[in-house]
Design a protein around this motif. Sequence first.
Motif, short mmCIF file in Angstrom:
data_model
loop_
_atom_site.label_atom_id
_atom_site.label_comp_id
_atom_site.label_asym_id
_atom_site.label_seq_id
_atom_site.Cartn_x
_atom_site.Cartn_y
_atom_site.Cartn_z
N ASP A 58 0.80 -1.22 0.00
CA ASP A 58 0.00 0.00 0.00
C ASP A 58 0.84 1.27 0.00
O ASP A 58 0.29 2.36 0.14
CB ASP A 58 -0.95 0.01 1.20
N SER A 112 -5.65 2.39 -11.80
CA SER A 112 -6.08 2.87 -10.49
C SER A 112 -5.22 2.29 -9.37
O SER A 112 -4.96 2.97 -8.37
CB SER A 112 -7.55 2.53 -10.26
N ARG A 154 -3.29 4.59 -6.80
CA ARG A 154 -3.63 4.40 -5.39
C ARG A 154 -2.36 4.21 -4.54
O ARG A 154 -2.20 4.81 -3.49
CB ARG A 154 -4.55 3.19 -5.28
N ARG A 158 -1.09 6.87 -1.64
CA ARG A 158 -0.95 6.41 -0.25
C ARG A 158 0.45 6.68 0.27
O ARG A 158 0.63 7.05 1.43
CB ARG A 158 -1.30 4.93 -0.16
N TRP A 160 -6.54 14.28 -2.35
CA TRP A 160 -5.99 12.92 -2.38
C TRP A 160 -6.95 11.88 -1.81
O TRP A 160 -7.18 10.84 -2.43
CB TRP A 160 -4.66 12.86 -1.63
N LEU A 182 -8.81 8.96 -3.94
CA LEU A 182 -8.60 7.55 -3.61
C LEU A 182 -9.91 6.79 -3.53
O LEU A 182 -10.00 5.62 -3.96
CB LEU A 182 -7.84 7.42 -2.28
N GLU A 183 -10.93 7.43 -3.02
CA GLU A 183 -12.23 6.78 -2.85
C GLU A 183 -12.93 6.51 -4.18
O GLU A 183 -13.84 5.68 -4.25
CB GLU A 183 -13.13 7.63 -1.96
N LEU A 205 -11.17 5.74 -7.17
CA LEU A 205 -10.33 5.01 -8.12
C LEU A 205 -10.78 3.57 -8.28
O LEU A 205 -10.98 2.85 -7.30
CB LEU A 205 -8.87 5.04 -7.66
N SER A 206 -10.89 3.15 -9.54
CA SER A 206 -11.22 1.75 -9.83
C SER A 206 -10.82 1.44 -11.26
O SER A 206 -10.83 2.31 -12.14
CB SER A 206 -12.72 1.48 -9.64
#
Length: 236
Positions: A78, A105, A109, A113, A183, A187-188, A190-191
């Motif tokens: 991560d 993504s 991600r 992070r 950010w 992040l929430e 992204l797919s």
Amino acid sequence: MHKPPTPNHVAGLVLAAGAGSRYGMPKALVHDASGRSWLQNAVDVLAAAGCSPVIVVLGARGAEAAALLKTDPLASRDGARARSTNRPTASVLVVQADDWAEGLSASLRAGLRCALDHPELTAIAVVPVDVPDLNAATVARLIGRTNETTDAPGSAAASAGTLRQARFSGQPGHPVVIGRSHWVSLLETLSGDSGARPYLRAHDVEAVECGDLGTGADVDRPREPPGPHSEHGPMI
């Protein structure tokens, strides 16, 4: 006497985790005709523009790609931990995205992070590895910084609220500069392989024309003719 304002800290982020199925090999392993690594070039350009640290996200054949860099790799799912090595103009953080096969993504991600673990950072300048025409003047314009490397006029200095994308003759390209306040919400969202594009559209990304500084060409296949972007459009 007033003290000068503390400069904003902008990191660089190189997305280089993909397998490069259309190219025939991971683009993190590609060298140009002169033998220069695309990966090292991206790192050096971001550093020359004033980005520090430069975060490099690797995936497919990551150990081979890391060996091309003047740094030491540290695998991290991560991006929470990464080992840095000092270079003349920037530190380089290498992050291995174990879930890279999920698409763009996953790489973005992992990079975000990692950046979140550095509270001093204000914004991040994101580029894919397959933009060998990228230059420090373009990056400096996007992040609003000039230095001894380039005196190109820039935008306002990147801040936590910045959301900015380079344009080349009106076409979207790279880098994309994302301020820290975006950010977590990014992040929430992204797919898959869409990356940040839906978020940029939804949040009225600021367009910064850079066609006077370069072509913005990204290379999707070997021997692809130069152009403002590949047929698949900007990677981010």
